[in-house]
Every structure is written in structure tokens, then in C-alpha cells.
Design a protein around this motif. Structure first.
Motif: not given
Length: 261
Positions: A157-184
Motif C-alpha cells: 500500500a502507498d501511505v501518506r500521513i500529512s495535514d491531519g489526514q492519512v491517505r492509503v491506496r492498495a490493490k489486490f486480487p481475490i478469487s470468487l471461488t476461494r470465497f465460495n461465490v458462484e460466478r455469475p
């Protein structure tokens, strides 16, 4: 060699003075450590979580701006920081009502209404003071709960803490099958098993409590309401725990809160 008089043995700093100085230094260190820590509440007006799905003919993106959560931050020691992020499943909008209804159906949004990500480990990859505040990149490990299942997710994650705020950006994949979600199916083909998450989170750092709050003095009605409905602290890890995930409560799939598969 002449023997020293008894008084000479005790000249210089006394034992009690040394102990007192050590206590003062210890308390000062604790105070400085506490001063570095801060709590931030997610700003739902600026935070966005997207998921991107794929089908044979096209990709699409569903967006939620109904993001909630809390951060416990220690800029000097990032590995002691923690975060909890929660998003309602039904809040994702892809601009296609039929597709959104299918996604809510296969994810059983009525039964499992919340997606939750709770960090379990934060490690700085590149981190330090910037022109304003702190900035860098953290390796993030956490427990993602989705569709009644909880699995470990690792990302950066890219993290910045300044001016009274924290800003975070993160990207990641997840598998529908792993979470037992039927693929529509869309038209004649099922969507791909992998969906890609893109989270842009902004948190407002809370101001230090007033002297009255620290001393246990009277609280305003507003502060009392917040203390009754706000997140709890996990005594073991200091994690800010939303009310819906207090220790001992069961998840929708019957697991106890905090269990990770």
C-alpha cells in the motif's frame, strides 16, 4: 591505603536520585511514544473502493463510496499501526442495474452484507519523513471477510500521513471461488474467477482528547453517544474493533469473530 570515612561512600548522586531520574526518563519515553500515536476515522466522502470483473467480451468496474473504518497510526513505528475497513456489499454500483442485482444475488448480500478487511501485519518497505509529514510504502497482511468466509490477503500500500489526514491506496486480487461465490453468467459466459480490488482510503486524524476527557471529567451528550456507539479497542493488540465484530460474537457463517481461515 587509608579507609574512606562513611560519609564519603555516599557522596555524589544518591540511589534514590538515580531511581527518580530513571522513572522520569521512562515516563517521558512513554509520553513521547503515546504522542506519536494517532487515531483516524475513514472519511466516506473521499474514500472509494472499486472492484473490477472480467468477462469474455469486456471488463467492468463496480464502485462503492460507502466506506467506513478506523486507523491506529504510529508514524515512527509503522509496524505497530492497525486498520479496519468495512464496505457494504450492496453499495457497489457498476452502472448496470441487472449486473449489480446478479452480483448481490451470488454474493448473498442480504445474508452477508459487509466486506471487512482487518490488518494483521504492517511492515514498512520504504518509509520516512516527507516535505510534509510521512510518506512511503507498506507491506500489508490482513484478514478479508467476504461472503461469510475469512482468508488472508497480502498486498502493498502507498501511505501518506500529512495535514491531519492519512491517505492509503492498495490493490489486490481475490478469487470468487476461494470465497465460495458462484460466478455469475453474463449473456452466454461466466465471469472470470478473479476480481481486482482498488481501495483509495482517506482518514481524518482525530485531535487529542481534552483535559476533561483525560481526567474523566464530564462529557457532552455528543461525546457520550460516540463512546457508546463507536469502535472498541482490542486489549491484546490495540486494534480498533467495530461494534459488529466484538470478541466472541459469531460471524454469519458461525465462526467466532477474529478467526482466520
Amino acid at each position: 591505603m587509608p579507609l574512606l570515612p562513611p560519609k564519603a561512600l555516599f557522596q555524589g548522586p544518591s540511589i534514590s536520585a538515580i531511581v527518580l531520574a530513571a522513572c522520569v526518563l521512562g515516563l517521558t519515553g512513554i509520553a513521547n511514544a503515546r504522542a506519536q500515536r494517532a487515531v483516524a476515522t475513514v472519511d466516506s466522502t473521499e474514500s472509494v473502493v472499486d472492484y473490477t470483473g472480467s468477462a469474455p467480451m469486456h471488463d467492468w468496474t463496480g464502485t462503492s463510496q460507502d466506506v467506513a473504518g478506523r486507523f491506529m497510526l504510529d508514524p515512527e513505528h509503522p509496524d505497530s499501526s492497525r486498520a479496519v475497513i468495512r464496505v457494504p456489499v450492496a453499495s457497489f454500483d457498476s452502472g448496470n442495474d441487472l449486473r449489480d442485482r446478479k452480483m448481490r444475488t451470488v454474493t448473498e448480500a442480504d445474508q452477508h452484507p459487509i466486506v471487512e478487511f482487518r490488518t494483521t501485519s504492517l511492515q514498512p518497505v520504504q518509509w520516512g519523513r516527507a516535505s510534509e509529514g510521512y510518506a512511503g510504502r507498506w507491506a500489508v497482511t490482513g484478514a478479508l471477510t467476504f461472503h461469510g468466509r475469512t482468508h488472508t490477503v497480502e498486498t502493498t500500500a502507498d501511505v501518506r500521513i500529512s495535514d491531519g489526514q492519512v491517505r492509503v491506496r492498495a490493490k489486490f486480487p481475490i478469487s470468487l471461488t476461494r470465497f465460495n461465490v458462484e460466478r455469475p453468467s453474463i449473456l452466454w459466459a461466466s465471469v472470470a474467477d478473479t476480481i481486482r480490488i482498488d481501495a483509495r482510503i482517506v482518514g481524518d486524524i482525530e485531535k487529542a482528547p481534552s483535559a476533561a476527557r483525560r481526567s474523566g471529567g464530564p462529557q457532552t451528550k455528543e461525546n457520550s453517544a460516540r463512546s457508546e456507539t463507536g469502535p472498541l479497542r482490542d486489549r491484546n493488540e490495540g486494534v480498533l474493533v467495530p461494534p459488529a465484530r466484538r470478541a466472541g460474537e459469531e460471524r454469519p457463517n458461525g465462526e467466532k469473530a477474529g478467526a482466520v481461515r
